[in-house]
Scaffold this motif. Sequence first.
Motif, mmCIF file in Angstrom:
data_model
loop_
_atom_site.group_PDB
_atom_site.id
_atom_site.type_symbol
_atom_site.label_atom_id
_atom_site.label_comp_id
_atom_site.label_asym_id
_atom_site.label_seq_id
_atom_site.Cartn_x
_atom_site.Cartn_y
_atom_site.Cartn_z
ATOM 1 N N UNK A 132 0.804 -1.223 0.000
ATOM 2 C CA UNK A 132 0.000 0.000 0.000
ATOM 3 C C UNK A 132 0.838 1.274 0.000
ATOM 4 N N UNK A 133 2.146 1.142 0.182
ATOM 5 C CA UNK A 133 2.992 2.315 0.398
ATOM 6 C C UNK A 133 2.837 3.385 -0.686
ATOM 7 N N UNK A 134 2.959 3.010 -1.943
ATOM 8 C CA UNK A 134 2.931 4.016 -3.004
ATOM 9 C C UNK A 134 1.605 4.765 -3.033
ATOM 10 N N UNK A 135 0.503 4.042 -2.836
ATOM 11 C CA UNK A 135 -0.789 4.723 -2.831
ATOM 12 C C UNK A 135 -0.945 5.603 -1.595
ATOM 13 N N UNK A 136 -0.465 5.130 -0.444
ATOM 14 C CA UNK A 136 -0.545 5.942 0.772
ATOM 15 C C UNK A 136 0.328 7.183 0.668
ATOM 16 N N UNK A 139 -1.666 9.695 -1.294
ATOM 17 C CA UNK A 139 -2.796 10.286 -0.569
ATOM 18 C C UNK A 139 -2.408 10.901 0.768
ATOM 19 N N UNK A 140 -1.145 10.687 1.182
ATOM 20 C CA UNK A 140 -0.715 11.067 2.535
ATOM 21 C C UNK A 140 -1.656 10.444 3.549
ATOM 22 N N UNK A 141 -1.835 9.143 3.366
ATOM 23 C CA UNK A 141 -2.803 8.396 4.147
ATOM 24 C C UNK A 141 -2.222 7.794 5.412
ATOM 25 N N UNK A 142 -2.894 6.755 5.910
ATOM 26 C CA UNK A 142 -2.445 6.165 7.165
ATOM 27 C C UNK A 142 -2.646 4.659 7.183
ATOM 28 N N UNK A 179 8.111 6.560 7.632
ATOM 29 C CA UNK A 179 7.213 7.032 6.589
ATOM 30 C C UNK A 179 6.525 8.343 6.934
ATOM 31 N N UNK A 180 6.788 8.854 8.139
ATOM 32 C CA UNK A 180 6.209 10.143 8.495
ATOM 33 C C UNK A 180 6.607 11.240 7.527
ATOM 34 N N UNK A 181 7.809 11.141 6.972
ATOM 35 C CA UNK A 181 8.257 12.186 6.048
ATOM 36 C C UNK A 181 7.447 12.209 4.755
ATOM 37 N N UNK A 182 6.703 11.132 4.505
ATOM 38 C CA UNK A 182 5.808 11.105 3.339
ATOM 39 C C UNK A 182 4.383 11.503 3.711
ATOM 40 N N UNK A 183 4.187 11.894 4.965
ATOM 41 C CA UNK A 183 2.847 12.241 5.425
ATOM 42 C C UNK A 183 2.015 11.046 5.824
#
Length: 277
Positions: A132-136, A139-142, A179-183
């Motif tokens: 899911x990483x690339x999609x998250x 979207x800056x998802x969680x 991954x916080x740096x990616x939002x």
Amino acid sequence: MITDFISPHALRGQVAFITGGGSGINLAIGRALALLGANVGICGRTAERLDAGRKLIEAAGATVFTAVADVRDEIAVQDAVSACGEALGPIGFAVCGAAGNFVAPAEAISPKGFRTVVEIDLLGAFHAAHACFEQLRQTRGSLLFVSGGQSYVPFAYQAHVGAAKAGIDNLMANLALEWGRYGIRANSIVPGPIEGTEGMNRMGGADAAAIWKAMTPLGRMGKLEDVANVAAFLATPLASYISGARIAVDGGQNLTGSHVFNRAIGEALDASKGEAR
């Protein structure tokens, strides 16, 4: 109902993806997200369960995507995640919820049995998060991991599960950090004794309900919506600054330890051995 507390439009236009989403807590999470306006992808190993889950989530107003996939198979998980994104749009909330469990003394757990639980719970969680990483990131998802009290309170006859859940919580913390740096936010939810779930059936079922109630300060079993509502909150903007958290939804059960359960289950296992003889 979750909409009594949060706007029914809080997740409008959002997409969630849930492993183990065809039943139990994970299905309840899917329904709660749907009630807040999200569309939902669920994957699991059984098409029949997914079909039943689809109907329940659709009844809450969502468009639902389903995929049969074993979380131990990284390619199958990646394919399911990619297909979900194509069908519903980029994933903004991923729930790593697939799990396995059985009750057994450590000396009676085979390497295969131990490995199976670790592969479903921990490796499966990594496969889902990684897929899911690339999609998250887009979207800056969680991410939400479904952990267990065995992660930090030793339970007898649960050595395999404790190891897997502790790994999940550590994985969650590492991903929150990296991954916080990616939002991207990452959190764990820790259900306590939740009635009517497969997990509880494997931990003694209705026969153990009185034991669990005695171990829980609130004096009752939890309900599916108790966990689902907290998960849904974590998916909303209300939780936008919560990351790296492990949130227990257990009525305070983790505060009392596991000795009552350990004794009761030990006596039950001894009795079953006697019957077998």
